[in-house]
Design a protein around this motif. Sequence first.
Motif, PDB file in Angstrom:
ATOM      1  N   LEU A  43      -0.304  -1.635  -1.963  1.00 23.48           N
ATOM      2  CA  LEU A  43      -0.098  -0.919  -0.850  1.00 23.48           C
ATOM      3  C   LEU A  43       1.443  -0.124  -0.682  1.00 23.48           C
ATOM      4  CD1 LEU A  43      -0.791  -0.681   2.273  1.00 23.48           C
ATOM      5  CD2 LEU A  43       0.123  -2.927   2.758  1.00 23.48           C
ATOM      6  N   GLU A  44       2.338  -0.649  -1.378  1.00 22.49           N
ATOM      7  CA  GLU A  44       3.830  -0.104  -1.357  1.00 22.49           C
ATOM      8  C   GLU A  44       3.648   1.212  -1.817  1.00 22.49           C
ATOM      9  OE1 GLU A  44       3.148  -3.008  -3.062  1.00 22.49           O
ATOM     10  OE2 GLU A  44       4.182  -4.541  -1.758  1.00 22.49           O
ATOM     11  N   ASN A  45       2.842   1.694  -2.731  1.00 20.59           N
ATOM     12  CA  ASN A  45       2.829   2.945  -3.376  1.00 20.59           C
ATOM     13  C   ASN A  45       1.628   3.723  -2.807  1.00 20.59           C
ATOM     14  OD1 ASN A  45       5.014   2.509  -4.895  1.00 20.59           O
ATOM     15  ND2 ASN A  45       3.732   1.082  -6.246  1.00 20.59           N
ATOM     16  N   ASN A  46       0.984   3.311  -1.887  1.00 24.63           N
ATOM     17  CA  ASN A  46      -0.356   4.095  -1.223  1.00 24.63           C
ATOM     18  C   ASN A  46       0.317   4.753   0.192  1.00 24.63           C
ATOM     19  OD1 ASN A  46      -2.840   4.755  -0.144  1.00 24.63           O
ATOM     20  ND2 ASN A  46      -3.949   3.374  -1.099  1.00 24.63           N
ATOM     21  N   LEU A 106      -0.554   2.922   3.921  1.00 24.07           N
ATOM     22  CA  LEU A 106       0.540   2.804   4.858  1.00 24.07           C
ATOM     23  C   LEU A 106       0.582   3.504   5.926  1.00 24.07           C
ATOM     24  CD1 LEU A 106       3.456   2.581   2.056  1.00 24.07           C
ATOM     25  CD2 LEU A 106       2.719   0.551   3.539  1.00 24.07           C
ATOM     26  N   ALA A 107      -0.296   4.441   6.082  1.00 24.21           N
ATOM     27  CA  ALA A 107      -0.044   5.478   7.258  1.00 24.21           C
ATOM     28  C   ALA A 107      -1.055   4.767   8.396  1.00 24.21           C
ATOM     29  CB  ALA A 107      -0.962   6.905   7.026  1.00 24.21           C
ATOM     30  N   TYR A 108      -1.623   3.691   8.147  1.00 24.14           N
ATOM     31  CA  TYR A 108      -2.558   2.703   9.110  1.00 24.14           C
ATOM     32  C   TYR A 108      -1.606   1.949   9.724  1.00 24.14           C
ATOM     33  CZ  TYR A 108      -7.188   4.029   7.422  1.00 24.14           C
ATOM     34  OH  TYR A 108      -8.360   4.841   7.090  1.00 24.14           O
ATOM     35  N   TYR A 109      -0.302   1.713   9.338  1.00 23.02           N
ATOM     36  CA  TYR A 109       0.597   0.732   9.865  1.00 23.02           C
ATOM     37  C   TYR A 109       1.797   1.792  10.568  1.00 23.02           C
ATOM     38  CZ  TYR A 109      -2.202  -2.213   7.309  1.00 23.02           C
ATOM     39  OH  TYR A 109      -3.408  -3.064   6.990  1.00 23.02           O
ATOM     40  N   ASP A 110       1.811   2.906  10.729  1.00 19.48           N
ATOM     41  CA  ASP A 110       3.022   3.712  10.976  1.00 19.48           C
ATOM     42  C   ASP A 110       3.236   3.307  12.660  1.00 19.48           C
ATOM     43  OD1 ASP A 110       3.495   5.106   8.834  1.00 19.48           O
ATOM     44  OD2 ASP A 110       2.483   6.928   9.406  1.00 19.48           O
ATOM     45  N   HIS A 111       2.269   3.134  13.484  1.00 17.93           N
ATOM     46  CA  HIS A 111       2.439   2.828  14.784  1.00 17.93           C
ATOM     47  C   HIS A 111       3.075   1.274  15.148  1.00 17.93           C
ATOM     48  CE1 HIS A 111      -1.391   0.961  13.819  1.00 17.93           C
ATOM     49  NE2 HIS A 111      -1.329   0.361  14.903  1.00 17.93           N
ATOM     50  N   LEU A 112       3.011   0.602  14.090  1.00 18.72           N
ATOM     51  CA  LEU A 112       3.655  -0.724  13.915  1.00 18.72           C
ATOM     52  C   LEU A 112       5.021  -0.750  13.717  1.00 18.72           C
ATOM     53  CD1 LEU A 112       0.792  -2.657  12.471  1.00 18.72           C
ATOM     54  CD2 LEU A 112       1.016  -2.466  14.819  1.00 18.72           C
ATOM     55  N   SER A 113       5.744  -1.487  14.086  1.00 15.05           N
ATOM     56  CA  SER A 113       7.489  -1.501  13.948  1.00 15.05           C
ATOM     57  C   SER A 113       7.452  -2.648  12.817  1.00 15.05           C
ATOM     58  CB  SER A 113       8.158  -2.069  15.138  1.00 15.05           C
ATOM     59  OG  SER A 113       7.769  -3.206  15.618  1.00 15.05           O
ATOM     60  N   PRO A 161       5.216  -3.854   5.386  1.00 18.70           N
ATOM     61  CA  PRO A 161       3.874  -4.350   5.783  1.00 18.70           C
ATOM     62  C   PRO A 161       3.630  -5.242   4.741  1.00 18.70           C
ATOM     63  CG  PRO A 161       3.764  -2.223   6.504  1.00 18.70           C
ATOM     64  CD  PRO A 161       5.227  -2.595   5.504  1.00 18.70           C
ATOM     65  N   SER A 162       3.563  -4.973   3.619  1.00 17.19           N
ATOM     66  CA  SER A 162       3.009  -5.834   2.334  1.00 17.19           C
ATOM     67  C   SER A 162       3.567  -7.253   2.528  1.00 17.19           C
ATOM     68  CB  SER A 162       3.284  -5.332   0.989  1.00 17.19           C
ATOM     69  OG  SER A 162       2.745  -4.060   0.915  1.00 17.19           O
ATOM     70  N   ARG A 163       4.863  -7.319   2.698  1.00 19.21           N
ATOM     71  CA  ARG A 163       5.550  -8.589   2.655  1.00 19.21           C
ATOM     72  C   ARG A 163       5.111  -9.441   3.866  1.00 19.21           C
ATOM     73  NH1 ARG A 163       6.723 -11.448  -0.944  1.00 19.21           N
ATOM     74  NH2 ARG A 163       5.555 -13.078   0.235  1.00 19.21           N
ATOM     75  N   TYR A 164       5.070  -8.771   5.218  1.00 18.59           N
ATOM     76  CA  TYR A 164       4.575  -9.299   6.339  1.00 18.59           C
ATOM     77  C   TYR A 164       3.068  -9.971   5.944  1.00 18.59           C
ATOM     78  CZ  TYR A 164       3.231 -10.035  11.201  1.00 18.59           C
ATOM     79  OH  TYR A 164       2.847 -10.730  12.356  1.00 18.59           O
ATOM     80  N   ILE A 165       2.007  -9.292   5.383  1.00 17.39           N
ATOM     81  CA  ILE A 165       0.884  -9.427   5.294  1.00 17.39           C
ATOM     82  C   ILE A 165       0.769 -10.726   4.233  1.00 17.39           C
ATOM     83  CG2 ILE A 165      -1.523  -8.789   4.354  1.00 17.39           C
ATOM     84  CD1 ILE A 165      -0.519  -6.098   5.439  1.00 17.39           C
ATOM     85  N   HIS A 208      -4.726  -0.923   2.510  1.00 15.76           N
ATOM     86  CA  HIS A 208      -4.849  -1.485   3.987  1.00 15.76           C
ATOM     87  C   HIS A 208      -6.035  -2.412   4.226  1.00 15.76           C
ATOM     88  CE1 HIS A 208      -7.407   1.934   3.968  1.00 15.76           C
ATOM     89  NE2 HIS A 208      -7.990   1.754   5.093  1.00 15.76           N
ATOM     90  N   ARG A 209      -6.637  -2.882   3.361  1.00 22.28           N
ATOM     91  CA  ARG A 209      -8.037  -3.760   3.761  1.00 22.28           C
ATOM     92  C   ARG A 209      -8.027  -4.835   2.704  1.00 22.28           C
ATOM     93  NH1 ARG A 209      -7.804  -2.273   8.259  1.00 22.28           N
ATOM     94  NH2 ARG A 209      -8.978  -0.746   9.125  1.00 22.28           N
ATOM     95  N   TRP A 210      -7.609  -4.457   1.413  1.00 23.40           N
ATOM     96  CA  TRP A 210      -8.151  -5.600   0.444  1.00 23.40           C
ATOM     97  C   TRP A 210      -6.929  -6.324  -0.241  1.00 23.40           C
ATOM     98  CZ3 TRP A 210     -11.532  -1.141  -1.943  1.00 23.40           C
ATOM     99  CH2 TRP A 210     -12.574  -1.141  -1.086  1.00 23.40           C
ATOM    100  N   ILE A 211      -7.145  -7.458  -0.483  1.00 21.88           N
ATOM    101  CA  ILE A 211      -6.141  -8.304  -1.145  1.00 21.88           C
ATOM    102  C   ILE A 211      -6.719  -9.292  -2.258  1.00 21.88           C
ATOM    103  CG2 ILE A 211      -4.578 -10.388  -0.966  1.00 21.88           C
ATOM    104  CD1 ILE A 211      -4.269  -9.892   2.103  1.00 21.88           C
ATOM    105  N   ILE A 212      -6.143  -9.316  -3.518  1.00 23.60           N
ATOM    106  CA  ILE A 212      -6.581 -10.088  -4.598  1.00 23.60           C
ATOM    107  C   ILE A 212      -5.598 -11.317  -4.674  1.00 23.60           C
ATOM    108  CG2 ILE A 212      -6.774 -10.654  -7.099  1.00 23.60           C
ATOM    109  CD1 ILE A 212      -7.645  -7.426  -7.275  1.00 23.60           C
ATOM    110  N   ALA A 213      -5.992 -12.648  -4.650  1.00 26.73           N
ATOM    111  CA  ALA A 213      -5.083 -13.595  -4.627  1.00 26.73           C
ATOM    112  C   ALA A 213      -5.473 -14.855  -5.778  1.00 26.73           C
ATOM    113  CB  ALA A 213      -4.866 -14.208  -3.178  1.00 26.73           C
ATOM    114  N   ASP A 214      -4.535 -15.315  -6.310  1.00 30.00           N
ATOM    115  CA  ASP A 214      -4.518 -16.524  -7.244  1.00 30.00           C
ATOM    116  C   ASP A 214      -4.402 -17.600  -6.638  1.00 30.00           C
ATOM    117  OD1 ASP A 214      -4.681 -17.500 -10.055  1.00 30.00           O
ATOM    118  OD2 ASP A 214      -2.754 -18.139  -9.256  1.00 30.00           O
ATOM    119  N   PHE A 215      -5.260 -18.669  -6.998  1.00 29.95           N
ATOM    120  CA  PHE A 215      -4.971 -20.125  -6.321  1.00 29.95           C
ATOM    121  C   PHE A 215      -5.068 -21.156  -7.478  1.00 29.95           C
ATOM    122  CE2 PHE A 215      -9.524 -19.384  -6.150  1.00 29.95           C
ATOM    123  CZ  PHE A 215     -10.196 -20.560  -6.342  1.00 29.95           C
TER     124      PHE A 215
END
Length: 164
Positions: A64-67, A71-78, A82-86, A122-129
């Motif tokens: 997300l940081e390099n896309n 990232l444009a989907y979150y321009d209206h948010l302060s 965004p990556s760290r927040y999510i 802006h829609r997908w995450i891969i996570a390890d558990f």
Amino acid sequence: MKARIFLYLFIFSSLIALYIYVSYSSQVEVGKEKISSLELEKQQLEDSLKTSRLKVLDLQYFSLENNDDALAYYDHLSLADPSRYIADKLLETNERKGDNPLIPYEGMESNFKINKIQILNHRWIIADFSDGRFWGELFIRYELKDDLSVDFTLLDHLLYTRSN
């Protein structure tokens, strides 16, 4: 007698000068060899660094940081990051007692918790558990809303089995 002393002194001085010249010449050769080997090592390290940079850029392609489009989907948010927040919101799901609610397995050794997160866009995450002994991966869909709440939906999952 005086001439012989000068002759011996001249021969002795010549021998000392010859010794110094030969010694200095060999030191110069050793120095040149060291310089050339260091230059070769420097070139190899520069090539290795270039290769590593290319690999890092490849790994960052789905991030997300390099896309900029994502990232444009979150321009209206302060949000500064965004990556760290999510990622923080996803890790908050670990704080619930017991297994993480997004993980469809029951922990065998202890509770399954999410460890590592890669936010793809802006829609997908891969996570390890993992539960400390067993581990797996999740494919999660998320939605960051205007009120900064995040909804997570599990799309797919897998649990690795031990072969021993």
